[in-house]
Design an enzyme around this catalytic site. Structure first.
Site, mmCIF file in Angstrom:
data_model
loop_
_atom_site.group_PDB
_atom_site.id
_atom_site.type_symbol
_atom_site.label_atom_id
_atom_site.label_comp_id
_atom_site.label_asym_id
_atom_site.label_seq_id
_atom_site.Cartn_x
_atom_site.Cartn_y
_atom_site.Cartn_z
ATOM 1 N N ASP A 46 29.062 42.523 39.734
ATOM 2 C CA ASP A 46 29.875 41.707 40.637
ATOM 3 C C ASP A 46 30.865 42.582 41.386
ATOM 4 O O ASP A 46 31.729 43.218 40.784
ATOM 5 C CB ASP A 46 30.629 40.639 39.840
ATOM 6 C CG ASP A 46 31.451 39.731 40.739
ATOM 7 O OD1 ASP A 46 30.921 38.679 41.153
ATOM 8 O OD2 ASP A 46 32.617 40.061 41.038
ATOM 9 N N TYR A 51 37.077 44.881 47.463
ATOM 10 C CA TYR A 51 37.249 45.850 46.385
ATOM 11 C C TYR A 51 37.095 47.284 46.887
ATOM 12 O O TYR A 51 37.541 48.222 46.217
ATOM 13 C CB TYR A 51 36.239 45.618 45.258
ATOM 14 C CG TYR A 51 36.314 44.276 44.581
ATOM 15 C CD1 TYR A 51 37.371 43.390 44.810
ATOM 16 C CD2 TYR A 51 35.308 43.870 43.695
ATOM 17 C CE1 TYR A 51 37.411 42.149 44.189
ATOM 18 C CE2 TYR A 51 35.358 42.650 43.069
ATOM 19 C CZ TYR A 51 36.397 41.781 43.322
ATOM 20 O OH TYR A 51 36.418 40.557 42.702
ATOM 21 N N LYS A 76 31.229 39.515 48.015
ATOM 22 C CA LYS A 76 32.009 38.393 48.534
ATOM 23 C C LYS A 76 32.601 38.738 49.893
ATOM 24 O O LYS A 76 32.961 39.887 50.150
ATOM 25 C CB LYS A 76 33.136 38.024 47.558
ATOM 26 C CG LYS A 76 32.696 37.869 46.117
ATOM 27 C CD LYS A 76 33.865 37.599 45.192
ATOM 28 C CE LYS A 76 33.514 37.902 43.759
ATOM 29 N NZ LYS A 76 33.421 39.349 43.475
ATOM 30 N N HIS A 109 35.123 34.480 49.412
ATOM 31 C CA HIS A 109 36.020 34.938 48.345
ATOM 32 C C HIS A 109 37.179 33.972 48.089
ATOM 33 O O HIS A 109 37.548 33.729 46.934
ATOM 34 C CB HIS A 109 36.559 36.329 48.694
ATOM 35 C CG HIS A 109 36.916 37.145 47.490
ATOM 36 N ND1 HIS A 109 36.823 38.517 47.471
ATOM 37 C CD2 HIS A 109 37.362 36.799 46.265
ATOM 38 C CE1 HIS A 109 37.201 38.967 46.283
ATOM 39 N NE2 HIS A 109 37.538 37.950 45.538
ATOM 40 N N LYS A 231 35.248 43.736 32.949
ATOM 41 C CA LYS A 231 35.177 45.065 33.564
ATOM 42 C C LYS A 231 35.967 46.067 32.726
ATOM 43 O O LYS A 231 36.942 45.732 32.054
ATOM 44 C CB LYS A 231 35.700 45.024 35.002
ATOM 45 C CG LYS A 231 37.198 44.831 35.152
ATOM 46 C CD LYS A 231 37.934 46.130 35.398
ATOM 47 C CE LYS A 231 39.391 45.890 35.690
ATOM 48 N NZ LYS A 231 40.164 47.143 35.830
ATOM 49 N N SER A 232 35.498 47.304 32.757
ATOM 50 C CA SER A 232 36.194 48.404 32.107
ATOM 51 C C SER A 232 35.599 49.699 32.632
ATOM 52 O O SER A 232 34.430 49.739 33.023
ATOM 53 C CB SER A 232 36.038 48.347 30.585
ATOM 54 O OG SER A 232 36.684 49.454 29.979
ATOM 55 N N VAL A 233 36.388 50.768 32.657
ATOM 56 C CA VAL A 233 35.849 52.085 32.986
ATOM 57 C C VAL A 233 35.675 52.929 31.728
ATOM 58 O O VAL A 233 35.223 54.070 31.799
ATOM 59 C CB VAL A 233 36.754 52.828 33.993
ATOM 60 C CG1 VAL A 233 36.779 52.099 35.329
ATOM 61 C CG2 VAL A 233 38.162 53.006 33.451
ATOM 62 N N ARG A 237 34.351 50.539 25.663
ATOM 63 C CA ARG A 237 34.729 49.151 25.936
ATOM 64 C C ARG A 237 33.624 48.414 26.690
ATOM 65 O O ARG A 237 33.377 47.232 26.460
ATOM 66 C CB ARG A 237 36.032 49.122 26.731
ATOM 67 C CG ARG A 237 36.635 47.744 26.905
ATOM 68 C CD ARG A 237 37.139 47.161 25.587
ATOM 69 N NE ARG A 237 38.025 48.046 24.889
ATOM 70 C CZ ARG A 237 39.310 48.220 25.175
ATOM 71 N NH1 ARG A 237 39.852 47.568 26.182
ATOM 72 N NH2 ARG A 237 40.053 49.039 24.449
ATOM 73 N N ASN A 241 32.016 45.060 25.120
ATOM 74 C CA ASN A 241 31.987 43.785 25.820
ATOM 75 C C ASN A 241 30.579 43.219 25.968
ATOM 76 O O ASN A 241 30.411 42.034 26.257
ATOM 77 C CB ASN A 241 32.613 43.930 27.213
ATOM 78 C CG ASN A 241 34.109 44.150 27.160
ATOM 79 O OD1 ASN A 241 34.766 43.851 26.170
ATOM 80 N ND2 ASN A 241 34.674 44.676 28.239
#
Length: 277
Positions: A46, A51, A76, A109, A231-233, A237, A241
């Site tokens: 997504d 962004y 979006k 959006h 979300k995570s970088v 994690r 998730n």
């Protein structure tokens, strides 16, 4: 590899119920984060024009080695492109920037009711859908009264409504409206930017199940039928998730978490949000 449940949308297209979000991931980190997600097993990404990382999402999809048909990609429409011709141009830019052939889902959006007529924007979205370059069109942050206007003045029912949902903002009324009109609900900010992770109810359930508070919260979303994309970088994690399908919440667990509702937003109110103010 874990099989993520798929939800059939109102036009028959399937969407993975668990995805990976790239909101607030800098462009320079996006390709690696998305590749990690795809290697982990996520098949739903997504993003959004605002962004600023569509190009890197597209690079990761192309570099993943996966067949394009295996990955569901959502973007979006940006807030400065609601005028119908501007919306069409913006959509074409997204197609070019992602460079992955087609877009699986494209959403408005924000409704921005104080700025213009989102119904006219939706009519442009309908034209995008008819072009065949996008498989699904939908909306984000739309309230029931926004959706009623669309339903009364358009021919295509949105397939998706992406809204803020977490245990402190359960959105039961809006989710029920979506369900009544066969609009699938997606949850953004699913852990309330971390605010719910220290809640005693959630930590107690997590301790009993041997899971993390984030996993319990994301499983609550899954069990309620929402489409969710944490979300995570951080690779660990990202994998944590995804690890949601080897345990179950009881009906009492789900009820306890749902009872935490405070109607507390972490993001903007769709009825008052004006990006130019």
């Amino acid at each position: 590899m874990t099989e993520v449940p798929s939800i059939s949308l109102n036009n028959g297209v399937g969407i993975p119920q668990l995805g990976f979000g790239v909101f607030q991931i800098p462009p320079e980190d996006t390709r690696a984060a998305v590749l990690t997600a795809l290697e982990t097993g996520y098949r739903h990404i997504d993003t959004a024009q605002m962004y600023g990382n569509e190009r890197e999402v597209g690079q990761a999809v192309r570099d993943s080695g996966l067949d394009r048909t295996e990955i569901f990609v959502t973007s979006k429409l940006d807030n400065d492109a609601h005028e119908p011709e501007a919306a069409q141009r913006a959509f074409r830019r997204t197609l070019e920037t992602l460079d992955i052939g087609h877009v699986d889902a494209f959403l408005i959006h924000w409704p921005l009711p104080k700025i213009g007529d989102f119904v006219e924007t939706w009519h442009a979205m309908e034209e995008m859908y008819r072009s065949g370059d996008v498989n699904v069109i939908g909306v984000s942050n739309f309230q029931p009264h926004h959706l009623r206007r669309l339903l009364d003045n358009s021919t295509i029912v949105p397939a998706l409504n992406q809204i803020e949902i977490h245990p402190y903002l359960t959105q039961d009324e809006l989710r029920a409206f979506d369900a009544e009109h066969e609009i699938a609900t997606q949850a953004w900010s699913p852990i309330a930017q971390g605010a719910v992770l220290g809640d005693p109810v959630i930590t107690s359930i997590a301790e009993r199940l041997g899971k993390t508070p984030a996993q319990v919260t994301l499983r609550w979303h899954i069990d309620r039928g929402d489409i969710v994309f944490p979300k995570s970088v951080t690779p660990a994690r990202v994998k944590e998730n995804f690890d949601l399908f080897d345990f179950a919440l009881s009906e009492d667990d789900i009820a306890q978490i749902s009872a935490l509702n405070r109607n507390e937003r972490r993001g903007f109110d769709p009825d008052t949000f004006n990006p130019s103010s």
